[in-house]
Design an enzyme around this catalytic site. Sequence first.
Site, PDB file in Angstrom:
ATOM      1  N   HIS A 209     -29.401  27.274  25.321  1.00 11.87           N
ATOM      2  CA  HIS A 209     -29.957  26.500  26.433  1.00 11.87           C
ATOM      3  C   HIS A 209     -30.538  27.439  27.483  1.00 11.87           C
ATOM      4  O   HIS A 209     -30.373  28.655  27.411  1.00 11.87           O
ATOM      5  CB  HIS A 209     -28.890  25.591  27.057  1.00 11.87           C
ATOM      6  CG  HIS A 209     -28.656  24.329  26.272  1.00 11.87           C
ATOM      7  ND1 HIS A 209     -27.658  23.416  26.591  1.00 11.87           N
ATOM      8  CD2 HIS A 209     -29.280  23.822  25.180  1.00 11.87           C
ATOM      9  CE1 HIS A 209     -27.695  22.421  25.731  1.00 11.87           C
ATOM     10  NE2 HIS A 209     -28.663  22.640  24.867  1.00 11.87           N
TER      11      HIS A 209
ATOM     12  N   ASP B  53     -25.267  21.130  31.546  1.00  9.74           N
ATOM     13  CA  ASP B  53     -24.275  21.319  30.484  1.00  9.74           C
ATOM     14  C   ASP B  53     -22.823  21.255  30.959  1.00  9.74           C
ATOM     15  O   ASP B  53     -21.921  21.593  30.190  1.00  9.74           O
ATOM     16  CB  ASP B  53     -24.498  22.683  29.806  1.00  9.74           C
ATOM     17  CG  ASP B  53     -25.796  22.722  29.032  1.00  9.74           C
ATOM     18  OD1 ASP B  53     -26.326  21.642  28.702  1.00  9.74           O
ATOM     19  OD2 ASP B  53     -26.289  23.833  28.760  1.00  9.74           O
TER      20      ASP B  53
ATOM     21  N   SER C 297     -32.183  20.058  21.245  1.00  6.77           N
ATOM     22  CA  SER C 297     -31.975  20.011  22.694  1.00  6.77           C
ATOM     23  C   SER C 297     -32.903  20.937  23.469  1.00  6.77           C
ATOM     24  O   SER C 297     -33.030  20.795  24.683  1.00  6.77           O
ATOM     25  CB  SER C 297     -30.520  20.358  23.032  1.00  6.77           C
ATOM     26  OG  SER C 297     -30.204  21.676  22.620  1.00  6.77           O
TER      27      SER C 297
END
Length: 217
Positions: free
Chosen positions: A134, A160, A94
């Site tokens: 992230h 998210d 990701s």
Amino acid sequence: MLSLDFLDDVRRMNKRQVPEGPGGPGCGGKPSGRTGPVRLAVRRRRSLTHPLPPQLYYQVLNFGMIVSSALMIWKGLMVVTGSESPIVVVLSGSMEPAFHRGDLLFLTNRIEDPIRVGEIVVFRIEGREIPIVHRVLKIHEKQNGDIKFLTKGDNNAVDDRGLYKQGQHWLEKKDVVGRARGFVPYIGIVTILMNDYPKFKYAVLFLLGLFVLVHRE
């Protein structure tokens, strides 16, 4: 004629020459001393209770020292970096192309450092065991100075909020495990293989333990 004194002397000599057997004096045979069987029993008992070789004790102690040293180093890193997990492995794609699956990240989490937009953070979400790596997308600052922020994976199309717990729209500083300060590419691929294939994990742990126990310097 022989005197009685002479006959008594002969009888005494005959008694002395007759060997003592297992049944007592005058029974014949070899002496019944118990020295032989006792020594044999002692030897057998010593062989059964013989201690393990010192080399085995040394290897077990060496293995314990390695495990203890690793724990001490990990605790030391936690104190220096301020993070409960100073080193983590990227488990998904990701964050590509910034980080790839298997990259090893080094984290810090000092309270005095403010969170900034564009910073890569590792955070936990309630109900999820594995932390997420992230990037900070937005920051929301309240009037009282509290900071909340929103994250997103570089390789994801949306933010998210779909990953957060139900009703949660922002993350807080208490959710942060650490912030990425450096990385080593692909060095953590072994960790991924152990997570994906439990038998491989047990095989690696067995081989490491066996190597430590049988290795001789």
